[in-house]
Design a protein around this motif. Structure first.
Motif, PDB file in Angstrom:
ATOM      1  N   ALA A  20       0.870  -1.180   0.000  1.00  0.00           N
ATOM      2  CA  ALA A  20       0.000   0.000   0.000  1.00  0.00           C
ATOM      3  C   ALA A  20       0.904   1.225   0.000  1.00  0.00           C
ATOM      4  O   ALA A  20       1.991   1.198   0.579  1.00  0.00           O
ATOM      5  N   MET A  21       0.436   2.296  -0.666  1.00  0.00           N
ATOM      6  CA  MET A  21       1.284   3.481  -0.798  1.00  0.00           C
ATOM      7  C   MET A  21       0.554   4.721  -0.346  1.00  0.00           C
ATOM      8  O   MET A  21      -0.658   4.827  -0.514  1.00  0.00           O
ATOM      9  N   HIS A  22       1.312   5.644   0.193  1.00  0.00           N
ATOM     10  CA  HIS A  22       0.779   6.926   0.602  1.00  0.00           C
ATOM     11  C   HIS A  22       1.031   7.892  -0.552  1.00  0.00           C
ATOM     12  O   HIS A  22       2.189   8.141  -0.884  1.00  0.00           O
ATOM     13  N   ASP A  68       5.812  -5.242   6.099  1.00  0.00           N
ATOM     14  CA  ASP A  68       4.444  -5.766   6.029  1.00  0.00           C
ATOM     15  C   ASP A  68       4.302  -6.994   5.131  1.00  0.00           C
ATOM     16  O   ASP A  68       3.423  -7.813   5.352  1.00  0.00           O
ATOM     17  N   ILE A  69       5.152  -7.081   4.096  1.00  0.00           N
ATOM     18  CA  ILE A  69       4.948  -8.173   3.131  1.00  0.00           C
ATOM     19  C   ILE A  69       5.955  -9.297   3.365  1.00  0.00           C
ATOM     20  O   ILE A  69       5.592 -10.451   3.517  1.00  0.00           O
ATOM     21  N   TRP A  70       7.247  -8.955   3.437  1.00  0.00           N
ATOM     22  CA  TRP A  70       8.254  -9.996   3.693  1.00  0.00           C
ATOM     23  C   TRP A  70       8.427 -10.268   5.185  1.00  0.00           C
ATOM     24  O   TRP A  70       8.928 -11.330   5.556  1.00  0.00           O
ATOM     25  N   ILE A  94       8.069   2.568  -0.243  1.00  0.00           N
ATOM     26  CA  ILE A  94       7.531   1.303  -0.796  1.00  0.00           C
ATOM     27  C   ILE A  94       8.373   0.140  -0.282  1.00  0.00           C
ATOM     28  O   ILE A  94       7.851  -0.898   0.136  1.00  0.00           O
ATOM     29  N   ASN A  95       9.692   0.310  -0.310  1.00  0.00           N
ATOM     30  CA  ASN A  95      10.582  -0.774   0.112  1.00  0.00           C
ATOM     31  C   ASN A  95      10.415  -1.074   1.600  1.00  0.00           C
ATOM     32  O   ASN A  95      10.469  -2.228   2.027  1.00  0.00           O
TER      33      ASN A  95
END
Length: 457
Positions: free
Chosen positions: A178-180, A389-391, A382-383
């Motif tokens: 998700a991005m701001h 949150d993802i990895w 993003i990274n």
């Protein structure tokens, strides 16, 4: 005909030069000859950093063209740099291509250009030279750039790239970060004129990339399945840092302090906090002091990369807290610039406090290192989302009401990360996947081999 002759042109920033240099070394090992085009300003920095060591790199020839700025102007003024690139570099690159093709029997057989230098692909097409687009960052960031029409249609941004409702997070696709909108690549410079310039520049580059046969990216399916299924034209051949051992010519803009590795040899395994914020991050003096005191409070050995221009003040030296250097002398080391890949591969490293630039992210991943995320701008947010949150191989810092990451917050997060075995276990698991993708039958390796075949044909 001789060996195929490639002209490689990176966007003029450290995080773009290094991965294209890694790709160039990989191509040299397959028999290609490279002409590597830096700006005059960066060319001088690379030569100064490595002295005469770079002249002997037979198959990679370093050349340079002007970037349109005065020698003493600040290259961190991205709006100004973008104007200079757009106005001056295309004319100069044409001259260079004419000169090479007019004087050598080994004419340029292919141009590999950073997507951010999309105009160079237009020039290649004018000369009827095949062009390849190279993206050195995450596929997710490129997916964002390619989605600008959709963001305009959905009224996420206006025609200048300004977020219309910056408060709502957006997600382009399931399983992607998700991005701001306020952190979009072109927004977070705090300068509207620069934002407009960079947004328009990015739109022109999107157009230039539409017609290339190959769009290669420094990532792998294992890291970004969501983004890569969103834009299937993006072909992952990375992470490049995992596939080759660079010689003396890394493309680094600062001389690397080799004493870092000797110092790491004296530290216990898995004990050292490595702290580095890439080539761009700038700290205000209060934040710089809190970071120093946080590292001191952590009571662990640390290796901290403090660039000469880490703070707005000219000299970081006077900015260290009073008595800090004496107090941490036994367990802290500060270096102007470190041989980062060798550092991250060192068994004494416990965790990485990072700005989360893509090169640092994949170098940490390739070595199974957990992260503490301190993003500054551009794709780093993003990274951070990928990492936390993802990895799930790291933690982010919270800021206080002044916007400062305090010493207590730093100490607390270091303990939380290092004491929880799950972060390290997850990081090692991800390392396995990443290393697998560049190995003999891995997905990135297969695509890279197809790419080589195409180039040779």
């Amino acid at each position: 005909m001789g060996n195929p002759h490639i002209l490689a042109i990176p966007y003029p920033a450290q995080g773009h030069v290094i991965p294209l240099m890694e790709l160039s070394h990989n191509l040299v090992s397959h028999g290609f000859k490279i002409t590597f085009v830096n700006t005059d300003f960066n060319h001088k920095r690379v030569k100064d950093a490595f002295g005469n060591k770079v002249d002997g790199e037979g198959s990679i020839r370093l050349v340079s063209i002007p970037d349109g700025m005065e020698p003493d102007e600040d290259r961190k003024q991205l709006g100004k740099l973008t104007d200079g690139i757009s106005e001056v570099m295309p004319v100069e690159l044409k001259k260079l291509v004419k000169k090479i093709n007019g004087s050598e029997d080994n004419k340029i057989s292919c141009v590999i250009a950073d997507v951010n230098m999309g105009w160079a692909l237009d020039i290649a097409a004018e000369f009827e030279i095949p062009g390849v687009a190279f993206w050195p960052a995450s596929a997710m960031l490129l997916a964002l750039l390619f989605s600008t029409d959709k963001l305009l249609d959905d009224q996420v941004i206006d025609k200048h790239g300004t977020p219309i409702n910056g408060e709502n997070m957006i997600q382009l696709y399931p399983n992607t970060p998700a991005m701001h909108p306020n952190n979009f690549l072109w927004v977070c410079l705090g300068d509207f004129t620069a934002q407009k310039t960079i947004f328009e520049f990015a739109m022109r580059n999107n157009k230039a990339v539409e017609n290339v046969e190959w769009l290669i990216c420094n990532t792998t399916f294992d890291l970004e399945p969501g983004a890569l299924s969103l834009i299937p034209e993006i072909l992952p051949i990375g992470p490049l840092s995992a596939t080759n051992q660079l010689g003396p010519l890394t493309g680094s803009f600062w001389p690397e302090d080799a004493t870092c590795l000797k110092w790491l040899d004296q530290q216990p395994p898995g004990s050292v906090i490595y702290v580095a914020f890439g080539s761009f991050t700038v700290f205000d003096p209060i934040q710089f002091q809190e970071l120093a005191l946080g590292l001191e409070l952590s009571n662990r050995p640390f290796l901290w990369v403090v660039r000469p221009d880490t703070t707005e003040e000219t000299q970081s030296e006077e900015l260290y807290p009073i008595g800090f250097k004496a107090r941490v002398a036994g367990r802290g080391k500060m270096a102007g610039w470190a041989p980062q890949r060798a550092v991250l591969a060192h068994p004494s490293i416990a965790c990485f406090i990072s700005h989360c630039g893509w090169n640092s992210t994949v170098e940490g991943l390739s070595n199974g290192i957990p992260f503490l995320c301190w993003p500054y701008f551009a794709d780093q947010f993003i990274n951070e989302t990928y990492i936390c949150d993802i990895w799930k191989i790291g933690l982010s810092f919270n800021r206080d009401e002044r916007g400062i990451i305090t010493r207590e917050e730093i100490k607390g997060k270091v303990e939380q990360l290092v004491d929880d075995e799950r972060f390290k276990a997850k990081a090692l698991q991800l390392k396995g996947l990443v290393m697998n993708s560049v190995s003999e039958n891995g997905s990135s390796n297969r695509i890279f081999n197809n790419f080589i075949e195409w180039m040779k044909s």
